[in-house]
Scaffold this active site. Sequence first.
Site, PDB file in Angstrom:
ATOM      1  N   LEU A 204       0.858  -1.180   0.000  1.00  0.00           N
ATOM      2  CA  LEU A 204       0.000   0.000   0.000  1.00  0.00           C
ATOM      3  C   LEU A 204       0.898   1.235   0.000  1.00  0.00           C
ATOM      4  O   LEU A 204       1.532   1.547   1.008  1.00  0.00           O
ATOM      5  CB  LEU A 204      -0.917   0.014   1.230  1.00  0.00           C
ATOM      6  CG  LEU A 204      -1.828  -1.192   1.435  1.00  0.00           C
ATOM      7  CD1 LEU A 204      -2.755  -0.952   2.623  1.00  0.00           C
ATOM      8  CD2 LEU A 204      -2.635  -1.504   0.179  1.00  0.00           C
ATOM      9  N   ASP A 205       0.976   1.899  -1.142  1.00  0.00           N
ATOM     10  CA  ASP A 205       1.765   3.121  -1.258  1.00  0.00           C
ATOM     11  C   ASP A 205       0.860   4.285  -0.877  1.00  0.00           C
ATOM     12  O   ASP A 205      -0.109   4.590  -1.579  1.00  0.00           O
ATOM     13  CB  ASP A 205       2.286   3.286  -2.681  1.00  0.00           C
ATOM     14  CG  ASP A 205       3.206   2.137  -3.096  1.00  0.00           C
ATOM     15  OD1 ASP A 205       3.756   1.470  -2.202  1.00  0.00           O
ATOM     16  OD2 ASP A 205       3.359   1.918  -4.311  1.00  0.00           O
ATOM     17  N   VAL A 206       1.175   4.950   0.225  1.00  0.00           N
ATOM     18  CA  VAL A 206       0.279   5.952   0.805  1.00  0.00           C
ATOM     19  C   VAL A 206       0.947   7.325   0.805  1.00  0.00           C
ATOM     20  O   VAL A 206       2.094   7.462   1.249  1.00  0.00           O
ATOM     21  CB  VAL A 206      -0.101   5.567   2.254  1.00  0.00           C
ATOM     22  CG1 VAL A 206      -1.092   6.575   2.829  1.00  0.00           C
ATOM     23  CG2 VAL A 206      -0.693   4.159   2.302  1.00  0.00           C
TER      24      VAL A 206
END
Length: 254
Positions: A129-131
């Site tokens: 999950l690239d946040v």
Amino acid sequence: MLLPRVIPILLLSGRGLVKGEGFKKHRYVGDPINAVKIFDAKEVDELIILDIDATRENRIPPLELVQKVADQCLMPFGVGGGIRSLADARRILSAGAEKVCLNTAALENPALVTELAENFGSQSVVVSLDVKKRLLGGVEVCTRCATKGVSRDPVETARRMEAAGAGEIMVHSVDRDGKMAGYDLALTRAVAEAVDIPVIAAGGAGSPGDLRLALTEGKASAAAAGALFVFHGRRRAVLISYPSREELAEIRGA
């Protein structure tokens, strides 16, 4: 109980390794096989190799490179970049990787996560999950090298990926990536407390103390880093490093 892991992340672009900040401004840092040999000699816990061009170029990471990595090291390693089908994942795993790391394909097609878990086991499937922060406040989960926002709720997204069959979640702070100023501990902790599978903290580590905080305050099962293990000193000279056994014991609180 498994010991918390400390995991180097290597970014592949073309045939070389690169490192940047915020998923941008990448600079060449060396040959991937040389780096793998050094990390293997240092007996790292695990390794993650991400091909940052693969999704954009509609391909998977080079299989011959995956095979060379498998031939050169005894440590488990995962590979990510451009994996969009069962056949893609099978080719990567057959080449010697223990895990596949998904981002774009998993979030755009959660059924793929389920399919891979059913065929290879959840332990072989990592979803990243690239946040990053939104200009108007809040955060968003992104795909396609953090250029496309797909969700404003990392916790709910992590739960969906767990339900789909992911065996691990990697929480990668885009804003902190490469800046070596510490992890987003609140984000990592929120995800870790919401799921029952291991969470890997990524993005921002600048010291062994940051690694320890990811495992304690961040509640992560593993602390991953890129710049920390490839740069040295204020001028960021390229030097492959990894904590000693004594440092690892302190990081893990053992």
